[in-house]
Design a protein around this motif. Structure first.
Motif, mmCIF file in Angstrom:
data_model
loop_
_atom_site.group_PDB
_atom_site.id
_atom_site.type_symbol
_atom_site.label_atom_id
_atom_site.label_comp_id
_atom_site.label_asym_id
_atom_site.label_seq_id
_atom_site.Cartn_x
_atom_site.Cartn_y
_atom_site.Cartn_z
ATOM 1 N N PHE C 265 -116.266 -36.748 -68.148
ATOM 2 C CA PHE C 265 -117.432 -35.889 -67.989
ATOM 3 C C PHE C 265 -118.549 -36.345 -68.921
ATOM 4 O O PHE C 265 -119.693 -36.548 -68.510
ATOM 5 C CB PHE C 265 -117.030 -34.441 -68.295
ATOM 6 N N ILE C 271 -117.593 -34.722 -63.047
ATOM 7 C CA ILE C 271 -116.864 -33.479 -63.207
ATOM 8 C C ILE C 271 -115.528 -33.661 -62.524
ATOM 9 O O ILE C 271 -115.461 -33.714 -61.310
ATOM 10 C CB ILE C 271 -117.587 -32.339 -62.481
ATOM 11 N N MET C 273 -112.412 -31.887 -61.657
ATOM 12 C CA MET C 273 -111.667 -30.624 -61.654
ATOM 13 C C MET C 273 -110.166 -30.885 -61.557
ATOM 14 O O MET C 273 -109.361 -29.979 -61.744
ATOM 15 C CB MET C 273 -112.110 -29.749 -60.473
ATOM 16 N N LEU C 327 -119.382 -40.776 -54.734
ATOM 17 C CA LEU C 327 -120.143 -39.571 -55.067
ATOM 18 C C LEU C 327 -120.911 -39.705 -56.374
ATOM 19 O O LEU C 327 -121.333 -38.707 -56.944
ATOM 20 C CB LEU C 327 -119.189 -38.364 -55.158
ATOM 21 N N PRO C 331 -123.128 -34.794 -58.939
ATOM 22 C CA PRO C 331 -122.085 -34.136 -59.732
ATOM 23 C C PRO C 331 -121.482 -32.916 -59.046
ATOM 24 O O PRO C 331 -120.272 -32.695 -59.145
ATOM 25 C CB PRO C 331 -122.806 -33.730 -61.021
ATOM 26 N N LEU C 332 -122.300 -32.146 -58.325
ATOM 27 C CA LEU C 332 -121.750 -30.937 -57.728
ATOM 28 C C LEU C 332 -120.778 -31.267 -56.601
ATOM 29 O O LEU C 332 -119.747 -30.622 -56.439
ATOM 30 C CB LEU C 332 -122.876 -30.034 -57.223
ATOM 31 N N GLU C 333 -121.093 -32.328 -55.843
ATOM 32 C CA GLU C 333 -120.170 -32.752 -54.795
ATOM 33 C C GLU C 333 -118.872 -33.281 -55.402
ATOM 34 O O GLU C 333 -117.785 -33.029 -54.892
ATOM 35 C CB GLU C 333 -120.796 -33.835 -53.913
ATOM 36 N N LEU C 335 -117.577 -32.338 -58.102
ATOM 37 C CA LEU C 335 -116.826 -31.160 -58.531
ATOM 38 C C LEU C 335 -115.979 -30.616 -57.376
ATOM 39 O O LEU C 335 -114.785 -30.356 -57.530
ATOM 40 C CB LEU C 335 -117.834 -30.119 -59.018
ATOM 41 N N LEU C 336 -116.596 -30.491 -56.205
ATOM 42 C CA LEU C 336 -115.866 -29.930 -55.069
ATOM 43 C C LEU C 336 -114.743 -30.858 -54.609
ATOM 44 O O LEU C 336 -113.619 -30.420 -54.361
ATOM 45 C CB LEU C 336 -116.824 -29.664 -53.906
ATOM 46 N N PHE C 339 -111.927 -30.899 -56.933
ATOM 47 C CA PHE C 339 -111.182 -29.647 -56.856
ATOM 48 C C PHE C 339 -110.186 -29.702 -55.702
ATOM 49 O O PHE C 339 -109.043 -29.261 -55.828
ATOM 50 C CB PHE C 339 -112.127 -28.460 -56.679
ATOM 51 N N ILE C 464 -110.307 -24.791 -67.579
ATOM 52 C CA ILE C 464 -111.515 -24.064 -67.992
ATOM 53 C C ILE C 464 -111.716 -24.216 -69.490
ATOM 54 O O ILE C 464 -112.822 -24.515 -69.957
ATOM 55 C CB ILE C 464 -111.421 -22.588 -67.584
ATOM 56 N N PHE C 467 -113.135 -27.628 -70.276
ATOM 57 C CA PHE C 467 -114.574 -27.730 -70.022
ATOM 58 C C PHE C 467 -115.360 -27.035 -71.117
ATOM 59 O O PHE C 467 -116.385 -27.525 -71.579
ATOM 60 C CB PHE C 467 -114.922 -27.130 -68.656
ATOM 61 N N MET C 468 -114.854 -25.868 -71.529
ATOM 62 C CA MET C 468 -115.539 -25.129 -72.587
ATOM 63 C C MET C 468 -115.647 -25.991 -73.846
ATOM 64 O O MET C 468 -116.683 -26.040 -74.494
ATOM 65 C CB MET C 468 -114.763 -23.858 -72.923
ATOM 66 N N VAL C 471 -118.224 -28.847 -73.335
ATOM 67 C CA VAL C 471 -119.595 -28.345 -73.269
ATOM 68 C C VAL C 471 -120.027 -27.795 -74.623
ATOM 69 O O VAL C 471 -121.149 -28.003 -75.075
ATOM 70 C CB VAL C 471 -119.689 -27.263 -72.174
ATOM 71 N N VAL C 475 -121.923 -32.760 -74.691
ATOM 72 C CA VAL C 475 -121.392 -33.746 -73.762
ATOM 73 C C VAL C 475 -121.664 -35.163 -74.267
ATOM 74 O O VAL C 475 -122.724 -35.439 -74.818
ATOM 75 C CB VAL C 475 -122.037 -33.526 -72.379
#
Lengths: 386, 276, 533
Positions: C265, C271, C273, C327, C331-333, C335-336, C339, C464, C467-468, C471, C475
C-alpha cells in the motif's frame, strides 16, 4: 438539432425516456405482484407465494440501498465501504419500533421492557429508547440517525480533505467500530442477537399476507421515490458539480464551490436513503442484528452497483436484483459455491466489465447506431443521439 | 469553518449566518491601484526553498508576464495566491483589504481570482456547455446550486464565451473528447465565466498551433485593462508578442523586472535563462 | 534393577540377603517407617517424619510418589510398593528392597493421603530440595517453604544460608527467615520488616499485613504499613510494565500484520484487501508443516518461516500478475478486485482444509514464561514474537534502503516512467515488491499461529487493524508503521482494564478516524510537491 433537444442537453428533464421506462416497469411490478399473490388462486401456476413476495420486497429494499451507494460512488466518486452502517441504523430504528409494538407478548411478558432487557435485569427503558413506541418518531429516526452519523462523519472527513482510498478505509473502520459496539449488550440494542420476534406493525400482524403485500408495495413506492430524488439531484447543477468533484476535485475548489458542502449534502441524502432501505428491510425479514454492520456486507453492496454499472441509476437497481437473486439461488443449490462466485464476480467485473451491465447495453446501442449510420440512416440516428 | 467559528457565529445574533449571506459580497479595495501584493514570501518543501523571499506587486488592469527556468517557483507562487499552498512566512493581500493567507480556495475564487492550470483540467465527463455553466459567476452554495436553472441572460453569456473560444459547434460534446488545444481554450473560457478581477494563467499556449497562439494573445491583450492578468509562459516568442511588463523569477525570488527589452539585456537574466 | 528370571535358589539367596539387611538397625527403622505407610493418616505422618530423619537416598522419590498417588500396598504381601510402569504391564518395585516385579491393578491398593498430609509432604519435599545440587531447585524450594511455620525449618535455613553460594537463593532465604520472624517473634526486628518491604513474595505481603493488623498503632505496625506501601508501589509498577509488555506484544503483532501492507500500500499504492488472507495462508503453512514433521515441533516453526514466506509470496506474485497489474492507477478498483480474491482464498481454505479452526502446537522453547519478579512474568511466546517482529522490520528496512531491489522499488514507486527510462524493468519490480509484501504477510501468519487458532477468518480479523496502522503511521513510511503499530497496541492495552476489550478497540478506531481527519497523511507524512494532489 431541435430547440427542445438542445434544451434537454442544457437542462435534462427529470423524467427522460429512460426514467419513464424504469418507473413504468416498477409500477407494473408493484401492481402485478400483489395481484398475482392475492387475486390469482393458489392452484394456478401464475400464483406468487407470499414467501416470494417477501423475497422480492427484500430485493427491492436492497435495490434502494444500491441507489444510495450509486449516488455517492457513481456520481460523487466516494467509494464508501461503510454504507451498511447507514442501512443498519435505519433498520435498527425500525426494529426498535417493532420491538416496542410487541408489548407484553414477549417471553417474559413485561409490558415496558423488551425481552432482552428483562434478561439483562434492566429495570427501565434506556433514554434513547423513548419515543420509539410512536411510529412517526421511529420513521423520523430512520432518517435522522443515519443522516446525523453521515453528517458528523462527513463534516470531519470532507473538511480535512480525506479522499480516495483513505476515505474508503475509514468508512470501513466506522462500520467496523459500530459492529463491535452493537455486539455489546450494554449498548441496549439486543447485543449479539439483535432485535427480533416482531409481532405487528401499526396494529397489523407481520405474518399476514396483506401486511406483507403492503410492505412490498411500500418498498416499491420508496424505490420509485428514491429514484426520483436521486434523479433530481443528478440532473441539477449540483449533480454536475458532484460529477466534477468526482473527476477533478481540486479544480472545483478553484471555481469557487465548497467541495466539502457538496459532498456532505450528497453523502447525507445517500445515507438517509440507505436508512429507509434498512427500515423497509427489517419488517420483511423479521430480524436486525449487528452482522448488518459487518464490513463484508458493505462491500457486497458495491458489487451490486459495479455489476449493474456505476453512475447509471437503473444499473444499480438491476445489479442489486441480479446479484441477490444469484445469491439466493446459489446458496440454496451450492452453498460452498456462493463465495467463490461472489469473489470471482468482484475480479471479473473490475477487470472486464468496468461499466457493468449498463455499459454493455450502451455498447450494444452504439453498435446498432453505427450499423444504422453505415446503412445510410444518418439523419434519423443523429436526431436520436441528440 | 471550524467548530469554534461556527459557535461564534451562532452567538452573533446581529447578522445572518455566513452561509446565508449573499455571495460575492466582498468588496475589493484597490484605492492604491495595486491589485495583488506578495511580500517576503518564503516556502520550502523538505528543505528545498521553492520560494525565497519573493516580493511581487501587480497593478490593476496590468498584463504581467512571469518567466523563469524550471523550478524557479512559478507554479508554487500561483499555488500560494490561490490558497493551495500555505507559505512558511510572508504576506499576500488581494487589494488593500483581502488577506489571501486567511482564505481557502473557494473563498479566494469567490473574491475574484481565477486560475488556469498548467495542465488543462476540464471536467471531462461533462459537456463543454456544462463546464462553462459550472464556472459561471453565480451563487455557489449547496441549495442554490441544487435549484439553479439557467435564465436567458446567463445562456447568452455562455453562448458569448462559446463563440469567443470557438467551441460553439462542440458545445454538447463531452470535454474529454476535445483536443489538447481545445481544452486550453475551454479552460480560458471557464476562467472568463468566473468574471474574475485577477486572472492567473499558467502556460496557456502549450499545445496550440501558431494561429491559435495568435488568437490567445489577442484575447489576453483585450482582457487586460478590465482584468488584471498574471501570465506564466515558457514560449518566449509568445511572451515577446504580448508582453508589456516582464518579471523574471529565479530560484524562488525576483531576478529582474521591466520591459521585455530591459529584461533581455539584463546580464544576470542572460546568464541564468536566456543564455542557456 | 530388574529380575527377569529368578530361579529357585537365586530367589532363596536374595531373600536371605534381604533378611540380613533387615536385621541392621538402620534397615529396621526404614522398614518400620515404610510399614507405617499402610496405617492410619497419623501413622503415615509419623512415617514421613521418620523417613525424613533416616535420610535414605530415595526418600524424595518415595515422598513424591506418595504425593502423586503412586505408592501402593501389595494386597498379598502387605508390602509398600512403588508403581514403576503401567504399560505394557503393571510393574511395581518394593521400597527398600528395590525388588521389581509385575503385578496387576487388582492386587494393589493405593495408599491414600489427605490434605494435611499433602501439605506436610510438600514441606518435606521442599526441605529435602534445599540441599539439591541445582540452585534453581533450591530457589524453588526456599520459596515454597516461605510461610511454613516449622521452627526446625528456621534453624535449618539459618544454617544452610551460611553455606549457600548462590546469591538469589541466599536472598530468598533471608526473606523466608524474615517472614518467619515477622510471623512468630513477639517483637520482630526492624530489619526483618524492611526486608519484607523489598520483597514481592505474596507470603511476605501476608505476613506484613498480619503484623499490621495485629497492632496498627505499634511501631512494628507502622513499619509494616510502610513496607506494605512499598510493596504496593512495586506491584503497581509491575502492573504498568506488564501492560506495556502486553501492549508492545499486541503492537508487534499489528506491526507484523501491517508491515507487508506498508510495502504494497505504502510503497506501491496498491490496496490489497487480500492481505489478511495471505497472513492466513502463512498460518496454514505452519499448520501443514507441523503435520509433515509431527516429531519436531520446535524445528517445524523455524522451517515454517521461510516456507510461509515462499507460499504467500508466490500467491502474491500470482495475484499481482493475474489481476493487479491491469489495475495500476485505479486504487478503488484494485480494492474491489483484491477483495474478491480474499473471498476466494477464504472459501478455498474452507472447502479444501476445513471450516473449523485448527490448533498449531507451540514448541517447548516458546512455552512458559520469563519470571522477572514474583508478580511479573512475561510469556516467552510473546517475547519471541516481539523480537521476531523487530528482526523482520530491520531486515525489511535494510532490504529497502541498502539493496539494489530496494532502490528499484523506491524508484518505481516515485516515478514509474522515469524508472523505466533508466532501465528498471518495472513489471518485474512490481511483481517482486508485491511478492515481498505478501511473503511478509505469510511470515506474520507464522507468528500469529503461535498466538491464536488458525482458521479461515484469521485474516479478516487483522485487515482493518493493519490498514489503520499503515494509515496512522503515514503511508510509505516504514518507521511510521513501526511506531504506529506499537503505540496502537499499547493504547489498546492501556485502555482495556478501564474500558473493556471491545470498547477499547472502538475507542482506538474512533481515535484513528478523528486523527486521520486532522492529519490526513498520518504521523510521518511525506512532504513536498510530489505528495500534493
Amino acid at each position: 438539432m431541435t430547440a427542445a433537444n438542445e434544451l434537454n442537453l442544457i437542462q435534462p428533464r427529470l423524467l427522460d425516456k429512460g426514467s419513464q421506462r424504469f418507473l413504468l416497469v416498477l409500477i407494473a411490478v408493484g401492481v402485478l405482484v400483489p395481484v398475482l399473490n392475492l387475486l390469482v388462486p393458489e392452484s394456478s401456476g401464475l400464483h406468487l407465494s407470499t414467501y416470494t413476495v417477501t423475497l422480492l420486497g427484500k430485493y427491492l429494499a436492497y435495490a434502494l440501498l444500491a441507489l444510495a451507494v450509486d449516488l455517492v460512488w457513481g456520481y460523487l466518486g466516494i467509494l464508501s465501504l461503510g454504507h451498511g452502517a447507514f442501512f443498519a441504523l435505519g433498520g435498527y430504528a425500525m426494529g426498535m419500533y417493532l420491538m416496542r409494538q410487541i408489548g407484553d407478548r414477549g417471553v417474559y411478558g413485561n409490558p415496558d421492557l423488551p425481552d432482552f432487557m428483562v434478561f439483562l435485569n434492566w429495570n427501565e427503558l434506556p433514554w434513547y429508547w423513548h419515543g420509539f413506541d410512536q411510529f412517526w418518531f421511529a420513521m423520523l429516526m430512520v432518517l435522522v440517525a443515519p443522516g446525523v452519523l453521515a453528517f458528523v462523519f462527513g463534516w470531519f472527513a470532507f473538511r480535512s480533505r480525506v479522499t480516495g482510498v483513505y476515505l474508503s478505509i475509514i468508512t470501513q473502520a466506522l462500520t467496523y467500530a459500530l459492529l463491535l459496539a452493537f455486539f455489546r449488550n450494554e449498548m441496549g440494542f439486543g447485543g449479539n442477537n439483535g432485535l427480533t420476534d416482531f409481532k405487528d406493525i401499526l396494529g397489523f400482524s407481520l405474518q399476514a399476507d396483506t401486511t406483507r403485500i403492503a410492505l412490498f408495495s411500500a418498498t416499491v413506492l420508496a424505490l420509485a421515490l428514491g429514484y426520483l430524488i436521486c434523479r433530481a439531484i443528478i440532473i441539477s447543477r449540483l449533480g454536475r458539480v458532484a460529477m466534477a468533484v468526482r473527476d477533478a476535485e481540486n479544480r472545483v475548489r478553484f471555481v469557487g464551490y465548497r467541495v466539502e458542502h457538496i459532498k456532505l449534502f450528497v453523502f447525507c441524502v445517500s445515507a438517509m436513503l440507505a436508512g429507509v432501505a434498512g427500515a423497509l428491510y427489517v419488517p420483511q425479514v423479521g430480524i436486525i442484528n449487528p452482522s448488518e454492520f459487518s464490513p463484508l456486507n458493505s462491500i457486497e453492496m458495491l458489487i451490486w452497483v459495479a455489476v449493474g454499472g456505476r453512475a447509471t441509476l437503473y444499473g444499480a437497481v438491476i445489479g442489486a436484483l441480479l446479484v441477490n437473486y444469484a445469491k439466493t439461488w446459489l446458496t440454496g443449490a451450492l452453498p460452498d459455491a456462493w463465495l467463490f462466485a461472489l469473489g470471482a464476480l468482484f475480479v471479473v467485473v473490475t477487470l472486464f466489465m468496468p461499466k457493468g451491465i449498463a455499459g454493455l447495453v450502451q455498447q450494444y446501442r452504439d453498435m446498432r447506431q453505427q450499423a444504422a449510420r453505415n446503412n445510410g440512416g444518418a439523419d434519423k440516428v443523429e436526431e436520436k443521439a441528440a | 469553518m471550524s467548530v469554534s467559528s461556527l459557535f461564534n457565529e451562532l452567538r452573533q445574533t446581529d447578522q445572518v449566518f455566513s452561509f446565508m449571506q449573499p455571495q460575492g459580497a466582498t468588496n475589493l479595495n484597490i484605492d492604491k491601484g495595486v491589485i495583488l501584493y506578495l511580500e517576503d514570501i518564503s516556502v520550502s518543501f523538505d528543505g528545498f526553498k521553492a520560494i525565497n523571499n519573493l516580493n511581487l506587486y501587480i497593478r490593476e488592469g496590468e498584463l504581467r508576464c512571469i518567466i523563469g527556468p524550471n523550478g524557479a517557483g512559478k507554479t508554487t507562487m500561483m499555488d500560494i495566491i490561490t490558497g493551495k499552498t500555505r507559505p512558511d512566512s510572508g504576506s499576500a493581500w488581494f487589494g488593500q483589504n483581502i488577506n489571501l493567507l486567511e482564505m481557502d480556495e473557494p473563498a479566494i475564487s469567490k473574491a475574484g481570482i481565477g486560475r488556469k492550470f498548467q495542465k488543462p483540467t476540464v471536467f471531462e465527463q461533462l459537456s463543454v456547455w456544462h463546464n462553462l455553466e459550472l464556472c459561471m459567476a453565480a451563487p455557489k452554495t449547496v441549495f442554490t446550486t441544487l435549484k439553479a436553472r439557467l435564465n436567458g441572460e446567463q445562456r447568452d453569456q455562455i453562448n458569448k464565451v462559446l463563440t469567443l473560444i470557438g467551441l460553439q459547434d462542440q458545445r454538447f460534446l463531452n470535454a474529454g473528447a476535445l483536443s489538447h488545444g481545445q481544452k486550453q481554450w475551454l479552460e480560458i473560457g471557464m476562467l472568463l465565466m468566473q468574471k474574475p478581477r485577477l486572472l492567473l494563467v499558467d502556460e496557456p499556449v502549450a499545445g496550440m498551433t501558431h494561429q491559435e497562439m495568435d488568437r490567445t494573445g489577442e484575447l489576453l491583450t483585450s482582457l487586460a485593462g478590465e482584468h488584471s492578468i498574471v501570465l506564466v509562459e515558457h514560449d518566449m516568442d509568445f511572451v515577446r508578442s504580448i508582453a508589456r511588463h516582464v518579471t523574471v523569477l529565479h530560484q524562488g525570488s525576483v531576478l529582474a523586472e521591466g520591459t521585455m527589452d530591459q529584461v533581455q539585456s539584463n546580464p544576470k537574466v542572460v546568464e541564468v535563462y536566456l543564455g542557456e | 534393577m530388574t529380575y527377569p528370571a529368578l530361579t529357585g535358589w537365586r530367589q532363596l539367596v536374595l531373600t536371605l540377603m534381604l533378611l540380613c539387611l533387615s536385621f541392621g538397625s538402620r534397615a529396621a527403622t526404614l522398614d518400620e517407617s515404610v510399614a507405617l505407610l499402610n496405617g492410619s493418616f497419623n501413622d503415615k505422618s509419623t512415617a514421613v517424619q521418620n523417613l525424613m530423619s533416616v535420610g535414605h537416598d530415595q526418600t524424595s522419590v518415595w515422598l513424591q510418589a506418595l504425593l502423586d498417588g503412586n505408592l501402593y500396598t501389595d494386597k498379598a504381601s502387605n508390602q509398600v510398593v512403588l508403581l514403576v510402569a503401567e504399560q505394557p504391564e503393571f510393574s511395581v518395585q518394593e521400597l527398600v528392597s528395590g525388588r521389581t516385579y509385575s503385578s496387576s491393578k487388582s492386587d494393589l491398593k493405593r495408599i491414600m493421603i489427605n490434605n494435611a498430609l499433602r501439605k506436610e509432604l510438600r514441606v518435606a519435599l521442599s526441605s529435602l530440595a534445599l540441599t539439591s545440587a541445582d540452585s534453581q531447585v533450591r530457589l524453588t524450594a526456599v520459596r515454597s517453604l516461605m510461610g511454613s511455620p516449622d521452627p526446625a525449618l528456621t534453624e535449618r535455613l539459618t544454617s544452610l544460608q551460611l553455606q549457600e553460594t548462590n546469591s538469589d537463593v541466599r536472598d530468598a532465604m533471608t526473606v523466608a527467615l524474615a517472614i518467619n520472624e515477622v510471623r512468630n517473634a513477639s517483637k520482630p526486628g526492624r530489619n526483618a520488616i524492611e526486608v519484607l518491604g523489598d520483597s514481592l513474595e505474596p507470603e511476605a505481603r501476608n505476613a506484613l499485613q498480619q503484623l499490621h493488623d495485629r497492632n496498627p498503632a505499634a511501631a512494628e505496625g507502622k513499619l509494616a504499613a510502610k513496607s506494605l506501601a512499598n510493596i504496593e508501589r512495586k506491584i503497581l509498577w509491575s502492573g504498568y510494565i506488564e501492560t506495556l509488555f502486553f501492549g508492545l506484544s499486541l503492537g508487534s503483532v499489528l506491526v507484523l500484520a501491517a508491515i507487508g501492507l506498508a510495502i504494497t500500500f505504502g510503497v506501491m499504492g496498491i490496496i490489497n484487501m487480500a492481505h489478511g488472507e495471505l497472513i492466513m495462508l502463512g498460518a496454514y503453512t505452519t499448520y501443514g508443516i507441523q503435520l509433515l514433521m509431527p516429531d519436531h515441533i520446535g524445528l517445524s516453526v523455524l522451517v515454517s518461516i521461510p516456507a510461509a514466506f515462499v507460499v504467500s509470496g508466490l500467491m502474491g506474485i500470482l495475484i499481482e500478475r493475474s489481476v493487479i497489474r491491469f489495475l495500476y492507477g485505479r486504487p478503488l478498483e484494485t480494492l474491489l478486485a483484491t477483495f474478491g480474491i480474499s473471498l476466494i482464498l477464504q472459501q478455498l481454505v474452507r472447502t479444501f482444509v476445513s471450516p473449523q479452526n485448527r490448533t498449531v502446537q507451540t514448541p517447548d522453547w516458546m512455552t512458559g514464561s520469563l519470571e522477572l519478579s514474583p508478580v511479573l512474568s512475561l510469556t516467552w511466546n510473546r517475547i519471541y514474537i516481539l523480537i521476531f517482529c523487530l528482526m523482520v522490520f530491520a531486515l525489511l528496512f535494510v532490504l529497502l534502503k541498502r539493496t539494489r531491489l530496494g532502490l528499484q522499488v523506491r524508484a518505481v514507486s516515485q516515478n514509474r516512467a522515469m524508472a523505466r527510462a533508466m532501465g528498471v524493468r518495472s513489471a518485474r519490480v512490481d511483481a517482486l515488491t508485491f511478492g515481498l509484501g505478501s511473503g511478509i504477510a505469510g511470515v506474520a501468519g507464522v507468528a500469529l499461529s503461535q498466538l491464536t487458532n488458525v482458521g479461515p477468518n484469521l485474516g479478516q480479523a487483522y485487515i482493518i487493524d493493519s490498514f489503520m496502522v499503515v494509515v496512522f503511521g503515514g503511508v510509505g513510511n516504514l518507521w511510521g508503521t513501526l511506531v504506529a503499530g506499537l503505540s496502537l497496541g499499547v493504547a489498546n492495552k492501556v485502555l482495556e482494564p478501564t474500558a473493556g476489550a471491545v470498547l477499547a478497540k472502538i475507542l482506538v478506531l474512533v481515535f484513528i478516524i478523528l486523527f486521520i481527519q486532522k492529519f490526513p497523511r498520518g504521523l510521518f507524512p511525506q512532504k513536498g510537491r510530489s505528495a500534493e494532489g
